[in-house]
Write an enzyme that holds these catalytic residues in place. Structure first.
Site, PDB file in Angstrom:
ATOM      1  N   HIS A  18       0.818  -1.220   0.000  1.00  0.00           N
ATOM      2  CA  HIS A  18       0.000   0.000   0.000  1.00  0.00           C
ATOM      3  C   HIS A  18       0.851   1.270   0.000  1.00  0.00           C
ATOM      4  O   HIS A  18       0.301   2.363  -0.028  1.00  0.00           O
ATOM      5  CB  HIS A  18      -0.892  -0.008   1.235  1.00  0.00           C
ATOM      6  CG  HIS A  18      -0.098  -0.272   2.473  1.00  0.00           C
ATOM      7  ND1 HIS A  18       0.420  -1.524   2.742  1.00  0.00           N
ATOM      8  CD2 HIS A  18       0.317   0.531   3.464  1.00  0.00           C
ATOM      9  CE1 HIS A  18       1.107  -1.461   3.867  1.00  0.00           C
ATOM     10  NE2 HIS A  18       1.065  -0.241   4.330  1.00  0.00           N
ATOM     11  N   ASP A  63      -5.588  -3.119  -2.237  1.00  0.00           N
ATOM     12  CA  ASP A  63      -4.395  -2.271  -2.154  1.00  0.00           C
ATOM     13  C   ASP A  63      -3.454  -2.467  -3.337  1.00  0.00           C
ATOM     14  O   ASP A  63      -3.795  -3.146  -4.320  1.00  0.00           O
ATOM     15  CB  ASP A  63      -3.661  -2.521  -0.830  1.00  0.00           C
ATOM     16  CG  ASP A  63      -2.988  -3.872  -0.778  1.00  0.00           C
ATOM     17  OD1 ASP A  63      -3.451  -4.791  -1.480  1.00  0.00           O
ATOM     18  OD2 ASP A  63      -2.000  -4.033  -0.034  1.00  0.00           O
ATOM     19  N   ASP A  79      -0.874  -4.337  -4.036  1.00  0.00           N
ATOM     20  CA  ASP A  79      -0.569  -5.693  -4.510  1.00  0.00           C
ATOM     21  C   ASP A  79      -1.751  -6.655  -4.387  1.00  0.00           C
ATOM     22  O   ASP A  79      -1.586  -7.864  -4.582  1.00  0.00           O
ATOM     23  CB  ASP A  79       0.659  -6.258  -3.770  1.00  0.00           C
ATOM     24  CG  ASP A  79       0.449  -6.344  -2.276  1.00  0.00           C
ATOM     25  OD1 ASP A  79      -0.302  -5.517  -1.722  1.00  0.00           O
ATOM     26  OD2 ASP A  79       1.021  -7.250  -1.641  1.00  0.00           O
ATOM     27  N   ASP A 108      -3.637  -7.727  -1.865  1.00  0.00           N
ATOM     28  CA  ASP A 108      -3.892  -8.664  -0.762  1.00  0.00           C
ATOM     29  C   ASP A 108      -4.779  -8.076   0.328  1.00  0.00           C
ATOM     30  O   ASP A 108      -5.331  -8.807   1.142  1.00  0.00           O
ATOM     31  CB  ASP A 108      -2.582  -9.232  -0.182  1.00  0.00           C
ATOM     32  CG  ASP A 108      -1.625  -8.170   0.317  1.00  0.00           C
ATOM     33  OD1 ASP A 108      -1.943  -6.965   0.193  1.00  0.00           O
ATOM     34  OD2 ASP A 108      -0.550  -8.542   0.830  1.00  0.00           O
ATOM     35  N   ARG A 109      -4.949  -6.746   0.344  1.00  0.00           N
ATOM     36  CA  ARG A 109      -5.827  -6.152   1.359  1.00  0.00           C
ATOM     37  C   ARG A 109      -7.223  -5.918   0.800  1.00  0.00           C
ATOM     38  O   ARG A 109      -7.398  -5.836  -0.420  1.00  0.00           O
ATOM     39  CB  ARG A 109      -5.281  -4.797   1.806  1.00  0.00           C
ATOM     40  CG  ARG A 109      -3.967  -4.885   2.509  1.00  0.00           C
ATOM     41  CD  ARG A 109      -3.564  -3.548   3.082  1.00  0.00           C
ATOM     42  NE  ARG A 109      -2.334  -3.715   3.836  1.00  0.00           N
ATOM     43  CZ  ARG A 109      -1.916  -2.916   4.797  1.00  0.00           C
ATOM     44  NH1 ARG A 109      -2.635  -1.852   5.111  1.00  0.00           N
ATOM     45  NH2 ARG A 109      -0.793  -3.144   5.435  1.00  0.00           N
ATOM     46  N   LYS A 152      -2.889 -13.121   2.355  1.00  0.00           N
ATOM     47  CA  LYS A 152      -4.194 -12.509   2.451  1.00  0.00           C
ATOM     48  C   LYS A 152      -4.652 -12.179   1.040  1.00  0.00           C
ATOM     49  O   LYS A 152      -3.829 -12.083   0.131  1.00  0.00           O
ATOM     50  CB  LYS A 152      -4.183 -11.292   3.359  1.00  0.00           C
ATOM     51  CG  LYS A 152      -3.143 -10.225   3.062  1.00  0.00           C
ATOM     52  CD  LYS A 152      -3.166  -9.192   4.177  1.00  0.00           C
ATOM     53  CE  LYS A 152      -2.225  -8.035   3.903  1.00  0.00           C
ATOM     54  NZ  LYS A 152      -0.869  -8.300   4.387  1.00  0.00           N
TER      55      LYS A 152
HETATM   56  C1  VG1 Z   1       1.409  -3.667   8.259  1.00  0.00           C
HETATM   57  C2  VG1 Z   1       0.184  -4.230   8.951  1.00  0.00           C
HETATM   58  C3  VG1 Z   1       0.270  -5.743   9.020  1.00  0.00           C
HETATM   59  C4  VG1 Z   1       0.445  -6.309   7.593  1.00  0.00           C
HETATM   60  C5  VG1 Z   1       1.645  -5.666   6.931  1.00  0.00           C
HETATM   61  C6  VG1 Z   1       1.794  -6.087   5.479  1.00  0.00           C
HETATM   62  O1  VG1 Z   1       2.572  -3.996   9.004  1.00  0.00           O
HETATM   63  O2  VG1 Z   1       0.050  -3.694  10.243  1.00  0.00           O
HETATM   64  O3  VG1 Z   1      -0.891  -6.250   9.634  1.00  0.00           O
HETATM   65  O4  VG1 Z   1       0.627  -7.701   7.639  1.00  0.00           O
HETATM   66  O5  VG1 Z   1       1.520  -4.241   6.960  1.00  0.00           O
HETATM   67  O6  VG1 Z   1       0.658  -5.724   4.755  1.00  0.00           O
HETATM   68  P1  VG1 Z   1       3.298  -2.958   9.998  1.00  0.00           P
HETATM   69  O7  VG1 Z   1       4.506  -3.671  10.525  1.00  0.00           O
HETATM   70  O8  VG1 Z   1       3.580  -1.740   9.207  1.00  0.00           O
HETATM   71  O9  VG1 Z   1       2.287  -2.665  11.078  1.00  0.00           O
HETATM   72  V1  VG1 Z   1       0.732  -5.494   3.067  1.00  0.00           V
HETATM   73  O10 VG1 Z   1      -0.704  -5.338   2.446  1.00  0.00           O
HETATM   74  O11 VG1 Z   1       2.191  -5.195   2.849  1.00  0.00           O
HETATM   75  O12 VG1 Z   1       1.094  -6.884   2.398  1.00  0.00           O
HETATM   76 CO    CO Z   2      -0.598  -5.483   0.399  1.00  0.00          CO
END
Ligand code: VG1
Ligand code: CO
Length: 544
Positions: A114, A278, A280, A282-283, A377
């Site tokens: 994101h 998002d 990529d 996955d969200r 995800k």
């Molecule tokens: C954030 C989120 C976490 C998620 C990660 C990757 O990490 O809080 O829940 O797994 O992003 O998401 P952090 O360490 O910044 O809190 V994504 O959509 O990169 O794949």
């Molecule tokens: Co993502």
């Protein structure tokens, strides 16, 4: 074509965070930076003889350049075959699906999720293992150790591969196959969901939906599945063309960054259902007409209704959520009589539980939901899951969620992010909490008694590996919680995340404003951490 062995020296900042290595594009453009990390991955992954590698990314700036380098290095390393999404495009869940379908040794996914893209934005790289999921912590740590001692990498001296032409071609002794980015993934979705039932809903005159792909990777997937296969109207996919800079936006599906979609859903006579994903793919964010579903509630609702969906008709083995995610799904698990696991933040911690068949569904508060169908995800999957439930029940989003609260109680929940903090100040704030929080055990604060005050660590129930330092927890006797973490995905300074949760069993108090009902907890949490005094900030950058 000749293999070159190039002398290099370590970069000291290649420790993967919550989800791979993420840095500004300019960092990745330094000579040897990408190569060092890729070589480290290959050496940790072991002998490539006879093995397949999957490569693709979210299409952001530098995606194709990086893929050309990775292909030359994979050929120099001696992989038998590399599968690449056409034009270098693979959503994260689609990459996971390909790794599993083709029994690959693993995959390299290029994305900073994101985070904004473009020449001044971010880039990222992540290794997924043979199960299709993000490599476990012991693997990412081994990659980091390699990167700290690397002195050479191998690369083939060869012309560019045309990523636009489907089909296969040889690069040295390695077969490069350019595959359709959507096909395997779309076929998997058709197996899991009742497409006939969803099609009927999408084509009925009383139902309108919008899916916001945010100019990121999901566009082609959403168009193929929602419009071509499910018959949704052409205007149901917004911002469906992937752009290298995501149109200048922040491809993060939440109430702040997916504003255009939110405005449509909250308008008079707006659509009945809204989804977003998002960078990529996955969200996910799920909206009803004038209604926002928190990701924690979304996971709980999917768990409660899962047996209405063909792929989950036989029920759930168990569920899991990351520690800061609200306990809404715990209540569903209790009623279903299944296990509920609490893991550290990051999808890699779900992998073992999924592989061992201990869980079927899992999720995070950060707009991430998924299941055993892949090992990532999955944004579009979550949106299809919701559509399937809406179609099967005939209910709308707000009725489904409010009924859910009446049955299980409501977990009021919010996350406050303080972005771009001075790194030293943020680390001081956190280490102060590490020192002071344990003493709060058993004490009363703001009229609530502290039941647990500690730093979370997790022992994986499958391989017993221990992960420490996973966030400060303050849990009160009534189940209310305040959690503090420092982000492991940011690239500028430090980001502090504070998570607030309060359980409300009384249905007559289920339509309160979230921030107001959490206010006493928020004040207490801010004061205990000394956020204003230590950072000078008097409000969060982003509230979700
Ligand atoms: C954030 C989120 C976490 C998620 C990660 C990757 O990490 O809080 O829940 O797994 O992003 O998401 P952090 O360490 O910044 O809190 V994504 O959509 O990169 O794949
Ligand atoms: Co993502």
């Amino acid at each position: 074509m000749q293999v070159h062995s190039v002398a290099t020296s370590p970069f000291k900042d290649q420790r993967p965070g919550t989800s791979g290595l993420r840095k500004p594009v300019s960092t990745f453009q330094q000579p040897g930076y990408l190569e060092n990390f890729v070589q480290s991955i290959f050496e940790v992954a072991g002998q490539p003889t006879g093995e397949t590698l999957v490569v693709g990314g979210d299409g952001r700036f530098y995606n194709s350049d990086a893929i050309q380098t990775i292909l030359r290095m994979a050929a120099a390393r001696g992989f038998a075959r590399v599968l690449v999404g056409r034009n270098g495009i693979l959503s994260t869940p689609a990459a996971s699906c390909l790794i599993r379908n083709h029994k690959a040794r693993g995959g390299i996914i290029l994305s900073a999720s994101h985070n904004p893209g473009g020449p001044d934005g971010d880039f990222g790289i992540k290794f997924n293992d043979a199960n299709g999921g993000p490599a476990a912590e012991k693997v990412t740590e081994a990659i980091y150790r390699k990167s700290m001692e690397i002195d050479r990498y191998q690369i083939l001296d060869s012309p560019e591969i045309d990523l636009d032409q489907p089909g296969s071609q040889m690069l040295g002794a390695t077969r490069i196959e350019i595959v359709d980015s959507v096909e395997d993934y779309a076929a998997l979705m058709e197996q899991l969901f009742d497409f006939d039932q969803i099609r009927e809903l999408l084509q009925s005159s009383g139902f309108a939906m919008r899916m916001d792909a945010m100019h990121a990777v999901t566009g082609p997937y959403a168009r193929e599945i929602l419009i071509n296969r499910l018959g949704a109207s052409a205007d149901s996919v917004m911002n469906g063309t992937p752009l290298p800079d995501f149109g200048g936006g922040h491809p993060d599906p939440n109430l702040v960054y997916a504003r255009e979609l939110v405005d449509q859903l909250f308008a008079e006579n707006g659509p009945d259902f809204g989804g977003a994903s998002d960078g990529d793919g996955d969200r996910n964010m799920v909206l009803g007409a004038r209604f926002f579903v928190t990701p924690s509630d979304s996971l709980a609702v999917l768990a409660a209704y899962a047996t209405l969906v063909p792929g989950y008709r036989d029920g759930l083995a168990g569920v899991a959520r990351s520690m800061p995610t609200s306990a809404a799904v715990d209540r569903v698990a209790e009623q279903l009589g299944i296990d509920c696991f609490e893991t550290p933040t990051g999808w890699k911690y779900f992998g073992n539980l999924l592989d061992a068949g201990r869980i079927t569904l899992c999720g995070e508060e950060s707009f991430g939901t998924g299941s055993s169908h892949v090992r990532e995800k999955d944004g579009l999957w979550a949106i299809l899951f919701w559509l399937n439930i809406l179609a099967a029940t005939g209910k709308n989003v707000s009725d489904l969620v409010t009924e859910h609260w009446r049955r299980f109680g409501r977990n009021y929940y919010s996350r406050h992010d303080y972005e771009g903090l001075d790194s030293g100040q943020a680390h001081d704030l956190y280490s102060n909490l590490q020192r002071t929080v344990p003493a709060l055990n058993g004490q009363e604060r703001g009229g609530l008694t502290v039941a647990t005050a500690d730093e979370f660590s997790y022992q994986d129930p499958v391989d017993q590996s221990l992960s420490t330092g996973q966030g400060i927890r303050l849990i009160f006797e009534d189940g209310s919680r305040v959690i503090y973490r420092l982000s492991g995905t940011g690239t500028q300074g430090a980001t502090l995340r504070v998570y607030f949760e309060r359980f409300e069993p009384d249905a007559s108090r289920h339509d309160e404003d979230t921030q107001s009902t959490l206010a006493p907890l928020i004040d207490l949490g801010n004061e205990l951490a000394g956020i204003h005094a230590r950072t000078g900030r008097d409000r969060p950058t982003v509230i979700t």
